[in-house]
Design an enzyme around this catalytic site. Structure first.
Site: not given
Ligand code: NI
Length: 182
Positions: A153-154
């Site tokens: 996600h990051e």
């Molecule tokens: Ni995020």
């Protein structure tokens, strides 16, 4: 101290930038920013502090979410009662991944997205991430389950990608049969 209002909302176009690699040694302001990101993420996962400072709970943050288009991110992973593993990585790359795919059954969340979004975000169950610490030493992190999702996600943020981009608009639960819920 970082506050919730300092985090860019999804409507902000800067979240769509592809962030630039950093060079070492990391600038003092970036180191300070990283400390404030860790502080925010840690406090946000401790109920009484989250309430006191009005923080949204989150386990990961990329620099671009503060408007800084540089390739670094922090993850604060709760491993016990108010006990956290903290990760800081610069210029991260996923160098290997599992075949197995998973997704967050409750739905993925993001500090930049302030609405409910239905659907499946397929993620690798395990990833190995390579990058650098703040001093420029090469590091390698093996992550699984929730932590693996956080890294994916990051790292997406560093490429201007937000999690709803992964959800099929017409069939938000597409791919569910090929992924294990966590
Ligand atoms: Ni995020």
């Amino acid at each position: 101290m970082l506050r919730t209002k300092d985090i860019l909302d999804e409507k902000d176009k800067r979240l769509r930038l592809v962030s630039e690699e950093v060079t070492f040694p990391l600038a003092k302001e970036d180191r300070e920013k990283i400390q404030s990101m860790i502080e925010y993420l840690t406090n946000s996962q401790i109920d009484r502090l989250a309430e006191k400072y009005d923080l949204r709970p989150g386990m990961g943050m990329a620099a671009i979410q503060l408007g800084i288009p540089k390739r670094y991110l922090t993850i604060v992973h709760e491993v016990g009662e108010e006990e956290f593993d903290t990760y800081v990585i610069c210029n991260p790359k996923i160098i290997s991944n599992s075949e197995e795919m998973i997704y967050v059954e409750m739905g993925e969340g993001c500090l930049s997205i302030n609405r409910d979004i239905e659907g499946i975000v397929p993620r690798y169950a395990r990833v190995t991430v390579e990058g650098y610490d703040m001093d420029g030493n090469k590091i390698r992190i093996r992550a699984r389950e929730e932590l693996a999702i956080a890294f994916q996600h990051e790292i997406d943020h560093l490429n201007g990608i937000l999690f709803p981009d992964h959800i099929d608009k017409k069939h938000p639960f597409k791919g569910q049969d090929r992924c294990r819920p966590i």
